[in-house]
Design an enzyme around this catalytic site. Sequence first.
Site, PDB file in Angstrom:
ATOM      1  N   GLN A   1      19.196 -24.497-119.511  1.00  0.00           N
ATOM      2  CA  GLN A   1      18.318 -25.639-119.231  1.00  0.00           C
ATOM      3  C   GLN A   1      18.897 -26.954-119.753  1.00  0.00           C
ATOM      4  O   GLN A   1      18.286 -28.005-119.614  1.00  0.00           O
ATOM      5  CB  GLN A   1      16.937 -25.405-119.884  1.00  0.00           C
ATOM      6  CG  GLN A   1      16.235 -24.158-119.381  1.00  0.00           C
ATOM      7  CD  GLN A   1      15.051 -23.740-120.265  1.00  0.00           C
ATOM      8  OE1 GLN A   1      14.761 -24.352-121.291  1.00  0.00           O
ATOM      9  NE2 GLN A   1      14.373 -22.669-119.857  1.00  0.00           N
TER      10      GLN A   1
ATOM     11  N   HIS B   1      15.039 -24.450-124.096  1.00  0.00           N
ATOM     12  CA  HIS B   1      14.115 -25.200-124.952  1.00  0.00           C
ATOM     13  C   HIS B   1      14.794 -26.314-125.744  1.00  0.00           C
ATOM     14  O   HIS B   1      14.854 -26.268-126.968  1.00  0.00           O
ATOM     15  CB  HIS B   1      13.346 -24.257-125.894  1.00  0.00           C
ATOM     16  CG  HIS B   1      12.629 -23.165-125.153  1.00  0.00           C
ATOM     17  ND1 HIS B   1      11.948 -22.166-125.769  1.00  0.00           N
ATOM     18  CD2 HIS B   1      12.476 -22.950-123.817  1.00  0.00           C
ATOM     19  CE1 HIS B   1      11.424 -21.359-124.858  1.00  0.00           C
ATOM     20  NE2 HIS B   1      11.737 -21.813-123.657  1.00  0.00           N
TER      21      HIS B   1
ATOM     22  N   GLU C   1       0.662 -26.424-122.627  1.00  0.00           N
ATOM     23  CA  GLU C   1      -0.295 -27.238-123.384  1.00  0.00           C
ATOM     24  C   GLU C   1      -0.146 -28.731-123.144  1.00  0.00           C
ATOM     25  O   GLU C   1       0.941 -29.220-122.875  1.00  0.00           O
ATOM     26  CB  GLU C   1      -0.075 -27.012-124.899  1.00  0.00           C
ATOM     27  CG  GLU C   1      -0.344 -25.606-125.341  1.00  0.00           C
ATOM     28  CD  GLU C   1      -0.192 -25.416-126.847  1.00  0.00           C
ATOM     29  OE1 GLU C   1       0.207 -26.379-127.533  1.00  0.00           O
ATOM     30  OE2 GLU C   1      -0.487 -24.304-127.315  1.00  0.00           O
TER      31      GLU C   1
ATOM     32  N   TYR D   1       1.212 -27.699-134.578  1.00  0.00           N
ATOM     33  CA  TYR D   1       0.659 -27.326-133.266  1.00  0.00           C
ATOM     34  C   TYR D   1       0.656 -25.813-133.028  1.00  0.00           C
ATOM     35  O   TYR D   1       0.333 -25.359-131.943  1.00  0.00           O
ATOM     36  CB  TYR D   1       1.341 -28.146-132.154  1.00  0.00           C
ATOM     37  CG  TYR D   1       0.920 -29.598-132.322  1.00  0.00           C
ATOM     38  CD1 TYR D   1      -0.268 -30.053-131.773  1.00  0.00           C
ATOM     39  CD2 TYR D   1       1.618 -30.448-133.171  1.00  0.00           C
ATOM     40  CE1 TYR D   1      -0.728 -31.333-132.016  1.00  0.00           C
ATOM     41  CE2 TYR D   1       1.173 -31.732-133.429  1.00  0.00           C
ATOM     42  CZ  TYR D   1      -0.002 -32.167-132.846  1.00  0.00           C
ATOM     43  OH  TYR D   1      -0.473 -33.424-133.120  1.00  0.00           O
TER      44      TYR D   1
ATOM     45  N   TYR E   1       6.758 -13.567-121.405  1.00  0.00           N
ATOM     46  CA  TYR E   1       7.021 -13.366-119.979  1.00  0.00           C
ATOM     47  C   TYR E   1       7.053 -11.880-119.627  1.00  0.00           C
ATOM     48  O   TYR E   1       6.713 -11.494-118.529  1.00  0.00           O
ATOM     49  CB  TYR E   1       8.349 -13.999-119.581  1.00  0.00           C
ATOM     50  CG  TYR E   1       8.300 -15.497-119.639  1.00  0.00           C
ATOM     51  CD1 TYR E   1       7.556 -16.221-118.713  1.00  0.00           C
ATOM     52  CD2 TYR E   1       8.973 -16.198-120.615  1.00  0.00           C
ATOM     53  CE1 TYR E   1       7.495 -17.597-118.768  1.00  0.00           C
ATOM     54  CE2 TYR E   1       8.924 -17.573-120.680  1.00  0.00           C
ATOM     55  CZ  TYR E   1       8.183 -18.273-119.757  1.00  0.00           C
ATOM     56  OH  TYR E   1       8.122 -19.637-119.826  1.00  0.00           O
TER      57      TYR E   1
END
Length: 471
Positions: A183, A252, A344, A354, A365
């Site tokens: 990513q 991430h 979220e 959080y 997953y």
Amino acid sequence: MISCVCRSLACFLLPLSLFGQNRIGTGEVQQLFNQLCASCHGENLEGGLGRSLITEDWIRINSELSFNDYVKQGSVDEGMPPFGDVLSHAQLRSLEIYIQEVRHKAERAGKTLVAESNGVYEAGGYRFRLETMVEGLAIPWSLAFLPDGALLITERSGALRVFREGELLPPVKGTPKVWKHGQGGLLEVALHPDYKDNGWIYIGLTSSGGERDGKAQGMTKVVRGRLQDNQWIDEELIFEVPFEWHRSAGVHFGTRFVFKDGYLFFGIGDRGAMEMAQDLSRPNGKIHRIHDDGRVPKDNPFRAESNAYPTIWAYGNRNPQGLDLHPQTGAIWESEHGPRGGDEINIIEVGNNYGWPVITHGINYNGKPIADATSAPGMEQPKHYWTPSIAVCGIDFYEGDRFPNWKYDLFAGGLASKELHRLQIEGQNVVSDGIILKDVGRVRDVASGPDGYLYVVLNGPDRIVRLVPVD
Ligand code: HEC
């Protein structure tokens, strides 16, 4: 072999201890549902003795009573048996998500959420067209508006592109090398609030510090520079973490920038190591605050703690993918990829936790539960969450005048869902969530343009469009 004459529910439930794990997608949760719930609610959740779990609204389960508690205690008077003795917390969580997923699919089947005919869409109280602004891009990730009307676009492969007067210029020369990994790549771009005076453009990228154990390692990095004749010049390093905190995972990386009061805020995802989001000595799984020139503010909340990473502003974040300032309150709103379920929307405040991965509304997953709690003292609840996930991405408050009823609403893109959502906000709360676009591509980013239109960065097909109202 367990044999019993099944008269009582408890007897019937005995073999359940054999389900070590309840994994959605492997059929185990469905099997659990079929064994315990389908006799009354129907195999397809369509209802029978008990209500339909997909077409009817739930009445008992609400903000006061959670799904878990309701199913645990049942509602004996109405004929819903208690399952508290036989189902673990994790099993209940997987059942809840299973039901939500089936419900969600049923809601979508055969139902067009956004009306479209002859290229005119109707949603959110407006009729609008999609005007394609830029094509010929490869995985555009982020978008910024230059004061002369040009667009500045990042492509994940590493290219920074300028689109000016109808023309997509070749990649800007001299931009930093990115670590193209999973990513990662060239991610965020944003102008300094005083860009007109100082010319600073900030970019967020992934960069590799080298190899460890035979594997390349990398991390999120921030630099700024200026643009001159399609050249990147005057580059300055703004944020980089020491090599010891680089990681090999390709997931991430976070980023997205918000400038406020001379500070730069941005997120770094957990880099695939969820437990590190709670570890204050690590930079991953956090929201960071630095001065806009890269210095570390003296009053960052954990700076006094000897071990803490000094730029941390808030923590327990899985993968921040959107960040924007509320135009009226100045609060920092964030969107964050959850796992399967549990995307979220948060308001980021100093020092807050959080909760990832201790609390989450999602599951893995592969269907394995992550945490058995959705809330805990000292941990923040999201302002809004999606189960199943939409793969929430960029967010932006609409500030234009072309769609007056959308002013200051929060727009959020979904990658997997291929949706653009419009969230109406009252004070600190999300009071509605509607879909504005559906199935025109994976929505990577959204931005309120200085021309008052709403711009959307799409992947597959890769392009940038804007929403233009029609009468
Ligand atoms: C013996 C029949 C029966 C079984 C078995 C059963 N239910 Fe129910 N369930 C009911 C009835 C009856 C109601 C409430 C009255 C109604 O709406 O018809 C209900 C209501 C519900 C509701 C709606 C709550 C609300 O807020 O309105 C949920 C969710 C639910 N059940 C989940 C489950 C799950 C999960 C299981 C399996 C673990 C299960 N039920 C097993 C009969 C059953």
